[in-house]
Design an enzyme around this catalytic site. Structure first.
Site, PDB file in Angstrom:
ATOM      1  N   THR A 135       8.070  -6.416   9.161  1.00 21.70           N
ATOM      2  CA  THR A 135       7.438  -6.304  10.484  1.00 21.70           C
ATOM      3  C   THR A 135       7.082  -7.705  10.975  1.00 21.70           C
ATOM      4  O   THR A 135       6.183  -8.351  10.427  1.00 21.70           O
ATOM      5  CB  THR A 135       6.165  -5.438  10.430  1.00 21.70           C
ATOM      6  OG1 THR A 135       6.496  -4.160   9.900  1.00 21.70           O
ATOM      7  CG2 THR A 135       5.555  -5.286  11.811  1.00 21.70           C
ATOM      8  N   LYS A 210       8.035  -1.394  16.817  1.00 23.30           N
ATOM      9  CA  LYS A 210       7.216  -1.329  15.597  1.00 23.30           C
ATOM     10  C   LYS A 210       5.779  -1.795  15.882  1.00 23.30           C
ATOM     11  O   LYS A 210       4.808  -1.194  15.426  1.00 23.30           O
ATOM     12  CB  LYS A 210       7.869  -2.198  14.510  1.00 23.30           C
ATOM     13  CG  LYS A 210       7.063  -2.373  13.245  1.00 23.30           C
ATOM     14  CD  LYS A 210       6.841  -1.076  12.510  1.00 23.30           C
ATOM     15  CE  LYS A 210       5.878  -1.268  11.336  1.00 23.30           C
ATOM     16  NZ  LYS A 210       5.424  -0.016  10.765  1.00 23.30           N
ATOM     17  N   LYS A 278      -2.355  -8.280  10.872  1.00 27.75           N
ATOM     18  CA  LYS A 278      -1.218  -9.097  11.348  1.00 27.75           C
ATOM     19  C   LYS A 278      -0.484  -8.375  12.491  1.00 27.75           C
ATOM     20  O   LYS A 278      -0.136  -8.971  13.510  1.00 27.75           O
ATOM     21  CB  LYS A 278      -0.288  -9.371  10.160  1.00 27.75           C
ATOM     22  CG  LYS A 278       1.013 -10.086  10.427  1.00 27.75           C
ATOM     23  CD  LYS A 278       2.239  -9.185  10.385  1.00 27.75           C
ATOM     24  CE  LYS A 278       2.439  -8.392   9.139  1.00 27.75           C
ATOM     25  NZ  LYS A 278       3.585  -7.478   9.156  1.00 27.75           N
TER      26      LYS A 278
HETATM   27  N1  LIG Z   1       2.982  -1.162   3.048  1.00 28.43           N
HETATM   28  C1  LIG Z   1       3.305  -0.419   4.098  1.00 28.43           C
HETATM   29  O1  LIG Z   1       2.851   0.732   4.237  1.00 28.43           O
HETATM   30  C2  LIG Z   1       4.238  -0.934   5.143  1.00 28.43           C
HETATM   31  C3  LIG Z   1       4.510  -2.281   5.330  1.00 28.43           C
HETATM   32  N2  LIG Z   1       5.353  -2.685   6.324  1.00 28.43           N
HETATM   33  C4  LIG Z   1       5.661  -4.086   6.538  1.00 28.43           C
HETATM   34  O2  LIG Z   1       6.625  -4.430   5.573  1.00 28.43           O
HETATM   35  C5  LIG Z   1       6.442  -5.782   5.117  1.00 28.43           C
HETATM   36  C6  LIG Z   1       6.192  -5.786   3.618  1.00 28.43           C
HETATM   37  O3  LIG Z   1       5.066  -4.977   3.365  1.00 28.43           O
HETATM   38  P1  LIG Z   1       4.570  -4.663   1.882  1.00 28.43           P
HETATM   39  O4  LIG Z   1       5.708  -4.426   0.976  1.00 28.43           O
HETATM   40  O5  LIG Z   1       3.514  -3.646   2.033  1.00 28.43           O
HETATM   41  O6  LIG Z   1       3.885  -6.044   1.543  1.00 28.43           O
HETATM   42  P2  LIG Z   1       3.533  -6.731   0.153  1.00 28.43           P
HETATM   43  O7  LIG Z   1       2.396  -7.623   0.472  1.00 28.43           O
HETATM   44  O8  LIG Z   1       3.380  -5.716  -0.914  1.00 28.43           O
HETATM   45  O9  LIG Z   1       4.850  -7.572  -0.175  1.00 28.43           O
HETATM   46  C7  LIG Z   1       5.139  -8.724   0.554  1.00 28.43           C
HETATM   47  C8  LIG Z   1       6.428  -9.339   0.052  1.00 28.43           C
HETATM   48  O10 LIG Z   1       6.626 -10.589   0.735  1.00 28.43           O
HETATM   49  C9  LIG Z   1       6.770 -11.624  -0.234  1.00 28.43           C
HETATM   50  N3  LIG Z   1       6.236 -12.885   0.283  1.00 28.43           N
HETATM   51  C10 LIG Z   1       5.024 -13.107   0.838  1.00 28.43           C
HETATM   52  N4  LIG Z   1       4.896 -14.398   1.222  1.00 28.43           N
HETATM   53  C11 LIG Z   1       6.067 -15.005   0.875  1.00 28.43           C
HETATM   54  C12 LIG Z   1       6.560 -16.316   1.034  1.00 28.43           C
HETATM   55  N5  LIG Z   1       5.816 -17.288   1.603  1.00 28.43           N
HETATM   56  N6  LIG Z   1       7.797 -16.590   0.581  1.00 28.43           N
HETATM   57  C13 LIG Z   1       8.557 -15.625   0.011  1.00 28.43           C
HETATM   58  N7  LIG Z   1       8.150 -14.345  -0.162  1.00 28.43           N
HETATM   59  C14 LIG Z   1       6.917 -14.037   0.276  1.00 28.43           C
HETATM   60  C15 LIG Z   1       6.005 -11.142  -1.443  1.00 28.43           C
HETATM   61  O11 LIG Z   1       6.411 -11.866  -2.586  1.00 28.43           O
HETATM   62  P3  LIG Z   1       5.443 -11.981  -3.877  1.00 28.43           P
HETATM   63  O12 LIG Z   1       5.665 -10.728  -4.650  1.00 28.43           O
HETATM   64  O13 LIG Z   1       5.903 -13.198  -4.560  1.00 28.43           O
HETATM   65  O14 LIG Z   1       4.035 -12.111  -3.355  1.00 28.43           O
HETATM   66  C16 LIG Z   1       6.412  -9.676  -1.445  1.00 28.43           C
HETATM   67  O15 LIG Z   1       7.711  -9.529  -1.959  1.00 28.43           O
HETATM   68  C17 LIG Z   1       5.292  -6.319   5.960  1.00 28.43           C
HETATM   69  O16 LIG Z   1       5.839  -6.969   7.067  1.00 28.43           O
HETATM   70  C18 LIG Z   1       4.533  -5.063   6.376  1.00 28.43           C
HETATM   71  O17 LIG Z   1       3.807  -5.252   7.577  1.00 28.43           O
HETATM   72  C19 LIG Z   1       6.007  -1.780   7.114  1.00 28.43           C
HETATM   73  C20 LIG Z   1       5.798  -0.446   6.957  1.00 28.43           C
HETATM   74  C21 LIG Z   1       4.860   0.075   5.995  1.00 28.43           C
HETATM   75  O1  LIG Z   2       3.556  -0.734   8.956  1.00 26.28           O
HETATM   76  C1  LIG Z   2       3.061   0.194   8.303  1.00 26.28           C
HETATM   77  C2  LIG Z   2       3.175   1.556   8.745  1.00 26.28           C
HETATM   78  C3  LIG Z   2       2.506   2.541   7.861  1.00 26.28           C
HETATM   79  C4  LIG Z   2       2.839   3.934   8.299  1.00 26.28           C
HETATM   80  O2  LIG Z   2       3.685   4.121   9.203  1.00 26.28           O
HETATM   81  O3  LIG Z   2       2.263   4.854   7.708  1.00 26.28           O
END
Ligand SMILES: NC(=O)C1=CN([C@@H]2O[C@H](COP(=O)(O)OP(=O)(O)OC[C@H]3O[C@@H](n4cnc5c(N)ncnc54)[C@H](OP(=O)(O)O)[C@@H]3O)[C@@H](O)[C@H]2O)C=CC1
Ligand SMILES: O=CCCC(=O)O
Length: 330
Positions: A135, A210, A278
């Site tokens: 996102t 989104k 964010k």
């Molecule tokens: N969780 C949710 O319910 C949802 C999340 N999203 C979106 O999806 C994306 C991921 O979410 P989510 O999986 O929950 O987040 P997490 O915080 O669990 O994971 C984030 C990922 O990004 C990596 N990362 C962060 N900073 C860096 C960097 N500087 N360089 C390289 N890699 C980096 C992390 O690596 P490392 O493991 O090394 O920290 C990890 O793999 C976000 O944009 C979020 O807004 C969308 C829908 C639902």
């Molecule tokens: O970006 C996160 C969305 C979470 C949800 O749709 O439940």
């Protein structure tokens, strides 16, 4: 007015407005399933957090040839033990795969992983594709798109609606935009990870959709939180409020899912609060770009910022309720 054609038998829905062109497909389509030769043989996956891990896992379980990379290497191990290959940089993953997905935390990390020193763009070439499911804001997505297309490869932004459990269950909703040829090519992969996919036209439209969805979600959660704390303050049982809401016109799966644990002050992380804040910040930027007032979202963003300042960044976004419980200094 937009025209709408519906073919429920094949579970395929198409909408043909004059501009922009967009359509939605629901899983198990026959109309939009590509031929076997068009399906990418090797798939890269960058970013194995809460969402990336189960998404990559579903691709592996479906028998796909998956190569993973994550900044923190240890998070690759469970996927390697399921059969994934490993490469030590986004560039190497992109160079060795037909299509590479990226699921990163925020605009900065998405940009760095795609366009940084050992970024995916360095491993891209004509015929390959890059699908960013993180996102981010439209501007970031356009920057990444530019760098990917400059290599001759195709780009698709495809942020997802749905959280940890839908990711595990292959029930995400993909909000895609960009190169339609790549959309068609990865359709069957999106269908492994999700239950539906929208194609929304030009790069930026997926990101905007989104951000609007998550802006609404963040405000709904803040309002729900106010209801829970107010009901308790006036002597009501907040669990009963959750039940009353579930039976009325404002019932929502989110309230039914999160309400019972919020009442117990428990916030097991599915969607980290820092990511919700964010998304509100990015939605405010989007609104600013078209001079659209969004006062509810602006106030909501402040509440999430307070929650972050109380150390709740990595808790589930439902922990925003704690920001309302903080006692003011006398
Ligand atoms: N969780 C949710 O319910 C949802 C999340 N999203 C979106 O999806 C994306 C991921 O979410 P989510 O999986 O929950 O987040 P997490 O915080 O669990 O994971 C984030 C990922 O990004 C990596 N990362 C962060 N900073 C860096 C960097 N500087 N360089 C390289 N890699 C980096 C992390 O690596 P490392 O493991 O090394 O920290 C990890 O793999 C976000 O944009 C979020 O807004 C969308 C829908 C639902
Ligand atoms: O970006 C996160 C969305 C979470 C949800 O749709 O439940």
């Amino acid at each position: 007015m937009a025209m709408c054609s519906t073919q429920l038998n094949s579970q395929f829905l198409s909408f043909f407005p004059a501009k922009p062109r967009f359509f939605v497909s629901i899983k198990a389509t026959s109309a939009s399933t590509p031929k076997d030769d068009d399906i990418p043989a090797s798939i890269g996956f960058l970013g194995l957090g809460i969402m990336g891990t189960p998404m990559a896992q579903n691709l592996i379980k479906a028998g796909r040839d998956v190569t993973v990379w994550n900044r923190t290497k240890s998070k690759c191990e469970p996927l390697i033990s399921l059969g994934a290959k490993y490469k030590s940089s986004p560039e190497e993953v992109a160079a060795s795969c037909d299509v590479t997905f990226a699921m990163l935390a925020d605009p900065e990390s998405a940009l760095d992983v795609a366009c940084g020193k050992y970024g995916a763009a360095k491993g891209m070439s004509p015929g390959k594709g890059y699908v960013d499911v993180s996102t981010v804001d439209g501007e970031t997505s356009k920057l990444i798109c530019e760098q990917i297309r400059a290599t001759g490869a195709h780009f698709l932004e495809a942020p997802v609606s749905g959280s940890k459990k839908p990711a595990e269950d292959g029930q995400l909703i993909f909000l895609t935009a960009g190169d339609e040829v790549l959309y068609e090519k990865v359709a069957s992969l999106l269908d492994i990870m999700g239950k539906s996919r929208f194609y929304l036209g030009e790069v930026g439209n997926g990101a905007a959709m989104k951000l609007v969805v998550n802006m609404v979600m963040g405000s709904m959660m803040a309002s729900f939180s106010e209801g829970l704390v107010l009901s308790e303050k006036v002597g009501l049982d907040p669990s009963v409020l959750v039940e009353v809401i579930s039976q009325g016109a404002i019932s929502a799966p989110m309230y039914a899912l999160k309400g019972p644990s919020m009442v117990k002050s428990s916030y097991p992380t599915a969607f980290p609060l820092k990511h919700q804040q964010k998304d509100l910040r990015l939605a405010l930027g989007l609104a600013e770009s078209v001079s659209q007032p969004i006062p509810i979202a602006a106030a909501t963003n402040e509440l999430y910022k307070v929650a972050k300042s109380h150390g709740l960044s990595d808790q589930d976004f439902s922990a925003v309720i704690e920001a309302l419980k903080v006692k003011l200094q006398q």
